[in-house]
Scaffold this motif. Structure first.
Motif, PDB file in Angstrom:
ATOM      1  N   LEU A 151      33.300  29.876  49.319  1.00 37.98           N
ATOM      2  CA  LEU A 151      34.748  29.809  49.359  1.00 37.98           C
ATOM      3  C   LEU A 151      35.207  29.918  50.803  1.00 37.98           C
ATOM      4  N   GLU A 190      47.889  34.293  41.273  1.00 35.77           N
ATOM      5  CA  GLU A 190      48.352  32.982  41.709  1.00 35.77           C
ATOM      6  C   GLU A 190      48.935  33.087  43.113  1.00 35.77           C
ATOM      7  N   PHE A 245      45.792  38.222  47.261  1.00 30.99           N
ATOM      8  CA  PHE A 245      45.906  37.912  45.839  1.00 30.99           C
ATOM      9  C   PHE A 245      46.356  39.162  45.093  1.00 30.99           C
ATOM     10  N   LEU A 250      47.701  27.934  43.376  1.00 27.81           N
ATOM     11  CA  LEU A 250      46.305  28.099  42.979  1.00 27.81           C
ATOM     12  C   LEU A 250      46.177  29.358  42.132  1.00 27.81           C
ATOM     13  N   SER A 266      37.779  41.756  42.278  1.00 26.30           N
ATOM     14  CA  SER A 266      39.243  41.636  42.359  1.00 26.30           C
ATOM     15  C   SER A 266      39.782  42.476  43.524  1.00 26.30           C
ATOM     16  N   TYR A 316      39.104  40.371  46.832  1.00 28.16           N
ATOM     17  CA  TYR A 316      40.028  39.254  47.051  1.00 28.16           C
ATOM     18  C   TYR A 316      41.490  39.711  47.126  1.00 28.16           C
ATOM     19  N   LEU A 342      43.560  31.939  40.750  1.00 22.16           N
ATOM     20  CA  LEU A 342      42.198  32.433  40.928  1.00 22.16           C
ATOM     21  C   LEU A 342      41.937  33.422  39.799  1.00 22.16           C
ATOM     22  N   GLU A 343      40.904  33.143  39.015  1.00 18.07           N
ATOM     23  CA  GLU A 343      40.556  34.022  37.891  1.00 18.07           C
ATOM     24  C   GLU A 343      39.153  34.566  38.090  1.00 18.07           C
ATOM     25  N   LEU A 361      35.878  32.413  39.008  1.00 17.12           N
ATOM     26  CA  LEU A 361      34.650  33.042  39.474  1.00 17.12           C
ATOM     27  C   LEU A 361      34.091  33.887  38.345  1.00 17.12           C
ATOM     28  N   LEU A 389      40.663  28.113  40.070  1.00 20.59           N
ATOM     29  CA  LEU A 389      39.316  28.446  40.495  1.00 20.59           C
ATOM     30  C   LEU A 389      38.883  29.664  39.693  1.00 20.59           C
TER      31      LEU A 389
END
Length: 117
Positions: free
Chosen positions: A71, A47, A30, A51, A22, A25, A53-54, A13, A11
């Protein structure tokens, strides 16, 4: 045709404020690290459970993040997370459990559901 059910593995963003997003989240668990692939842009990646997440900078010409994506995350404690994020939100209850909606620093809606035992 394969009978294997696909799973979400990535995913991305886009954000005007990489650090703020960052940090937001990170409160969900994360563990972000800075990355850069070749001459591509510096971004954050984490990760969890398969998953990735970037968080990438906005694309050229883009002035703000797109808020059309919502989300959803299941979290251990709604009250604890809201306190950590310093966000006030109305926690609601339904037959599916406790939940609330908040906005991330870019204005995306994030639905939080408290994990049930």
């Amino acid at each position: 045709m394969s009978s294997r059910i696909p799973s979400l593995s990535l995913l991305v963003l886009r954000s005007a404020s990489l650090e703020a997003v960052s940090d937001f989240y990170s409160a969900f668990g994360f563990d972000f690290r800075q990355e850069q692939h070749g001459s591509g842009p510096l971004h954050y990646a984490a990760e969890v459970g398969g998953l990735v997440l970037e968080i990438y900078p906005l694309k050229a010409g883009q002035t703000e993040a797109d808020d059309s994506t919502m989300l959803g995350f299941e979290v251990e404690s709604l009250s604890g997370l809201l306190m950590e994020l310093e966000i006030k939100a109305e926690i609601k209850s339904s037959e599916l459990g406790r939940f609330c909606s908040v906005k991330d620093p870019d204005g995306r809606t994030v639905r939080l559901t408290e994990a049930t035992e």
